[in-house]
Each structure stands twice: as structure tokens, then as C-alpha cells.
Enzyme design. Structure first.
Site, PDB file in Angstrom:
ATOM      1  N   TYR A 140       0.887  -1.171   0.000  1.00 52.20           N
ATOM      2  CA  TYR A 140       0.000   0.000   0.000  1.00 52.20           C
ATOM      3  C   TYR A 140       0.919   1.213   0.000  1.00 52.20           C
ATOM      4  O   TYR A 140       0.906   2.027   0.905  1.00 52.20           O
ATOM      5  CB  TYR A 140      -0.862  -0.076   1.266  1.00 52.20           C
ATOM      6  CG  TYR A 140      -2.061   0.826   1.361  1.00 52.20           C
ATOM      7  CD1 TYR A 140      -2.981   0.949   0.330  1.00 52.20           C
ATOM      8  CD2 TYR A 140      -2.310   1.521   2.549  1.00 52.20           C
ATOM      9  CE1 TYR A 140      -4.105   1.755   0.464  1.00 52.20           C
ATOM     10  CE2 TYR A 140      -3.435   2.313   2.699  1.00 52.20           C
ATOM     11  CZ  TYR A 140      -4.317   2.429   1.645  1.00 52.20           C
ATOM     12  OH  TYR A 140      -5.447   3.223   1.791  1.00 52.20           O
ATOM     13  N   HIS A 145      -2.468   7.559  -3.128  1.00 55.89           N
ATOM     14  CA  HIS A 145      -3.571   6.597  -3.070  1.00 55.89           C
ATOM     15  C   HIS A 145      -4.053   6.419  -1.630  1.00 55.89           C
ATOM     16  O   HIS A 145      -5.267   6.467  -1.363  1.00 55.89           O
ATOM     17  CB  HIS A 145      -3.133   5.254  -3.643  1.00 55.89           C
ATOM     18  CG  HIS A 145      -4.158   4.171  -3.491  1.00 55.89           C
ATOM     19  ND1 HIS A 145      -5.362   4.197  -4.153  1.00 55.89           N
ATOM     20  CD2 HIS A 145      -4.160   3.036  -2.733  1.00 55.89           C
ATOM     21  CE1 HIS A 145      -6.075   3.124  -3.820  1.00 55.89           C
ATOM     22  NE2 HIS A 145      -5.368   2.408  -2.963  1.00 55.89           N
ATOM     23  N   GLN A 252     -15.626  -5.625  -0.154  1.00 55.11           N
ATOM     24  CA  GLN A 252     -14.470  -5.279   0.678  1.00 55.11           C
ATOM     25  C   GLN A 252     -14.869  -4.361   1.839  1.00 55.11           C
ATOM     26  O   GLN A 252     -14.419  -4.536   2.973  1.00 55.11           O
ATOM     27  CB  GLN A 252     -13.410  -4.604  -0.194  1.00 55.11           C
ATOM     28  CG  GLN A 252     -12.133  -4.242   0.538  1.00 55.11           C
ATOM     29  CD  GLN A 252     -11.133  -3.544  -0.378  1.00 55.11           C
ATOM     30  OE1 GLN A 252     -11.403  -3.300  -1.550  1.00 55.11           O
ATOM     31  NE2 GLN A 252      -9.976  -3.214   0.156  1.00 55.11           N
TER      32      GLN A 252
END
Length: 427
Positions: A140, A145, A252
Site C-alpha cells: 500500500y 492513493h 471489501q
């Protein structure tokens, strides 16, 4: 420390010429030479190297004795995955790369005399999953992002979690559902909690998304219980592939607390068929992001640890032309791959040949450079225009998503090809 291996001539900023007729816009020029697994009706799956619009059949070359001095048995190159070849080690990869480079740039070379026996047109070949992937870890590592996602769900003041700038965050993914480009995937099903509902429903995802990523291919086993340093990472990396880590955002969202991704992620990930060697990316090294606060000592690194690789994503509705929806660059990553590898092994976790370390979604600083529809549509609030008369917040059945990657510098081009995938309806 790993033994130092000097870079090959074509891994500097030197322009090379080949006797093959290759378009300057080809992803697979003389400076690249990526590895993959291909087959034809007359050749079972085996190791090949892409050059222009052709494939060099390395098994066929070996069968004619041209790798004998490198102690490479033809059987190693007749395998349906790259793992056996990768297991031969970095000196062997580099020796093969140098030999191919020499043959392709020198007149009257063995490859010139073997064009009919050892070259296959890419248009006539079928590409296969290039690796036996034992384990896959998804990081990640893009600050933009992570900030975008955190802003959507926690607000701007709490966008990044307190640990994010102290270590590369990651989770372990599912290797069995990783597929090669041009493999269609079906819309996944699972539990979904609709907005305003007090009970979940079961059904097909209504928020299917792509994630633009790259993945490092592990090329050397590490020892259980041993931690690796960031500067050792490149001795353990064989190369890179494009990686699309599909996400069902609604599934999710309902399942990820308290343990993280499961059914919303494990239904499929797609990779490019060609593995670009780390050596081919040498001309494209760049400095990484300035890291504040300074990481703990085991994560500290210096020098050019990122790579300048242009990336794009296109969506093509069924029966229509494609629209490029995102353009970004791999150099934007906050955490470098050496730091990812160091953190992965700091507790003694061992890495194995064929493992993948994916970067996580790669997003730039501008809206058109975000690497997922979650960001591009801002969680569905800003529909994205596709062609003249369509919009998308998330993917629809029949859509084809294509990821592309290419590095360019001073006349040198190294590309990754494509990851192309069509979405099929749920069963």
C-alpha cells in the site's frame, strides 16, 4: 553483502542497434529482452524472450548447443514456468542476457542462422502465466492513493493512519487466482451492506474496480529467520510485471473490519505475460520521495531506488473503442521496493523464487493520474466519462480493462506490454 556484478553495456544509457527490423515504438526492443512462457501448436509451453514482434525460443537455442558453455540444460528451458531458469541464479540470467544481446547486435551471429528454427511470431504464440507463484504480498505504498482512500472514508484530517509513514503497509493475497493477461474474469459475489440497510444481502458486486500496480518477481530464496536490508533487495529481484489487483469495493467495505481484505480481493489478480529484467530498468532509475519522518534504521536507504516508468489504464466497453482513463508513473511511490522487501523479511519471513511483491495502487497527484476507479470517480460521486455517451463509476459486464507500462529515455524504450482483461457476468 551480495557479490557485485557490473552492469551490462546495454543496461547503461547506450543506444544499441540490432540486425532485426524492430519498430522504435515496440515495447520489446534490444534494450529490454523480457522473459515469458509461450506455446504454439507444435511447441509445448517453454521459456522465450520477446524481441520486437518475435519470440526467441530459448529451449530451441539450447538444444542446438549454444548455451552449453553456460551449463544450461535444454530441459530447464522446456518448463511451463520460469522458476527452474530463475533458480539458476543471477550470474546465469546476466550471462544469457549478454549472450542474446551480443547475438542480436553482431552480424553473422548464431541467431541469424537459426531464424527459422528459433524465432516464433508473437501473433502465432499463446502466452501463459510466466511463474509458479507460491506467495503474493500486496503493499500500500503510494502516499497519494492512501491519502485519497483515507480522505474518502475517514476525512482529510485522518487520511493517513499513524503507522503509514513508518513502515510499508501490506497484506498477504491469494496466489492461486493470479491469471495472465487475456484471461477473462467473472464478476465476483459476496455479502454486501447497501447504504441505509440494516442487514447484508448476498449478490454480485456492484462496485468492481481495477487497481493499477507493478509487482517485483522474487528470484532468489531467502533463509527463514534472516532479515534482509534494503540494499540487498536487488540481489533477490528477477524482474517486474504489470499487475492488476481487482477489487470488489462493496464486498471489501463490509468485510475488511477487523482483519482486512478477503473475498473483495482474492477472486482474481491479472499480470502481464512478460517479466522485464531488473537490468533492463537500470537507465530509468530515479530518486525516491523524501521520507519524513525518517524511517527506522532497518528501512533507511539512499540513492536512486525508484524507477521512471509511465503507466496507463484504458477501459473499452463491449463493441466500442477504448478510453484512456488514467496516466501515472511508478516513480510516484513513497516506499521503494527495497524497503518493501526489507520490511517483509524483518521478522524472519522467508521469500521464495516466484513470489510476487505488488506495489499497491499507483496514483499520481492529479485526478487523471489516479490508479483506481474508487479514486477516479471519488467513490462514485463523480462519474467518469467513457467515450461520447457512456460514464462509469465502477466497471460493467463486457468492459475490457487494459494496463500498459513503458519507460523511455534518450532513444531507449523498455515496455511491459499489456494486461488486458474482460469482465464477464457473474454466474
Amino acid at each position: 553483502m551480495p557479490e557485485f556484478v557490473p552492469p551490462l553495456a546495454n543496461d547503461k544509457n547506450e543506444k544499441l542497434n540490432t540486425w532485426l527490423d524492430i519498430s522504435p515504438e515496440s515495447d520489446f526492443g534490444i534494450h529490454n529482452l523480457p522473459y515469458g512462457i509461450f506455446s504454439t501448436p507444435s511447441r509445448r509451453p517453454r521459456v522465450g524472450v520477446a524481441i520486437g514482434d518475435q519470440i526467441i525460443d530459448l529451449a530451441a537455442v539450447a538444444m542446438r548447443g549454444h548455451f552449453q558453455s553456460l551449463s544450461i540444460e535444454p530441459e530447464v528451458l522446456e518448463q511451463p514456468s520460469l522458476n527452474a531458469f530463475v533458480r539458476l541464479g543471477k550470474p546465469t540470467w546476466q550471462a544469457v542476457r549478454k549472450r542474446l544481446t551480443d547475438w542480436l547486435t553482431q552480424t553473422d551471429s548464431p541467431l541469424q542462422h537459426l531464424r527459422n528454427e528459433c524465432f516464433v511470431a508473437q501473433s502465432e504464440a499463446k502466452m501463459h502465466l510466466p511463474l509458479e507463484i507460491g506467495d503474493y504480498t500486496d503493499f500500500y505504498a503510494s502516499e497519494t492513493h492512501a491519502t485519497n482512500v483515507g480522505t474518502m472514508f475517514r476525512g482529510k484530517e485522518n487520511a493517513l493512519m499513524p503507522n503509514w509513514k513508518h513502515m510499508p503497509i501490506a497484506y498477504h493475497g491469494r496466489a492461486s487466482s493470479i491469471v495472465v493477461s487475456d484471461t477473462d474474469i467473472r464478476r465476483p459475489k459476496g455479502q454486501i451492506m447497501l447504504q441505509g440497510a440494516d442487514q447484508p444481502m448476498f449478490g454480485a458486486t456492484q462496485a468492481l474496480d481495477f487497481e493499477l500496480e507493478m509487482a517485483a518477481v522474487i528470484g532468489k530464496n531467502s533463509e527463514l529467520g534472516i532479515s534482509l536490508r534494503p540494499e540487498e533487495a536487488e540481489d533477490y529481484i528477477f524482474g517486474f510485471v504489470l499487475f492488476n489487483d481487482w477489487s470488489a469495493r462493496d464486498i471489501q467495505r463490509w468485510e475488511y473490519v477487523p482483519l482486512g481484505p478477503f473475498l473483495g480481493k482474492n477472486f482474481a489478480s491479472s499480470i502481464s505475460p512478460w517479466v522485464v529484467p531488473l537490468e533492463a530498468l537500470e537507465p530509468f532509475r530515479v530518486e525516491g520521495a523524501e521520507q519524513q519522518p525518517k524511517p527506522l534504521p532497518y528501512l533507511q536507504t539512499s540513492g536512486k531506488r525508484n524507477f521512471n516508468i509511465n503507466l496507463e489504464v484504458a477501459i473499452q466497453p463491449e463493441g466500442e473503442s477504448e478510453t484512456i482513463v488514467s496516466q501515472t508513473n511508478f516513480k510516484n511511490m513513497y516506499w521503494g521496493v527495497g524497503q518493501m522487501l526489507a520490511h517483509h523479511t524483518v521478522n524472519g519471513c522467508n521469500l521464495r523464487i516466484g513470489d510476487l511483491l505488488a506495489s499497491g495502487t499507483i496514483s499520481g497527484n492529479e485526478p487523471g493520474s489516479y490508479g483506481s476507479l474508487l479514486e477516479l470517480s471519488w467513490n462514485g460521486e463523480r462519474p467518469l466519462k467513457i467515450n461520447a455517451n457512456q460514464t462509469r463509476t465502477y466497471l460493467e459486464d463486457g468492459d475490457t480493462v487494459t494496463l500498459r507500462g513503458c519507460a523511455r529515455k534518450e532513444g531507449i524504450r523498455v515496455g511491459f506490454g499489456e494486461v488486458r482483461t474482460k469482465i464477464l457476468p457473474s454466474l
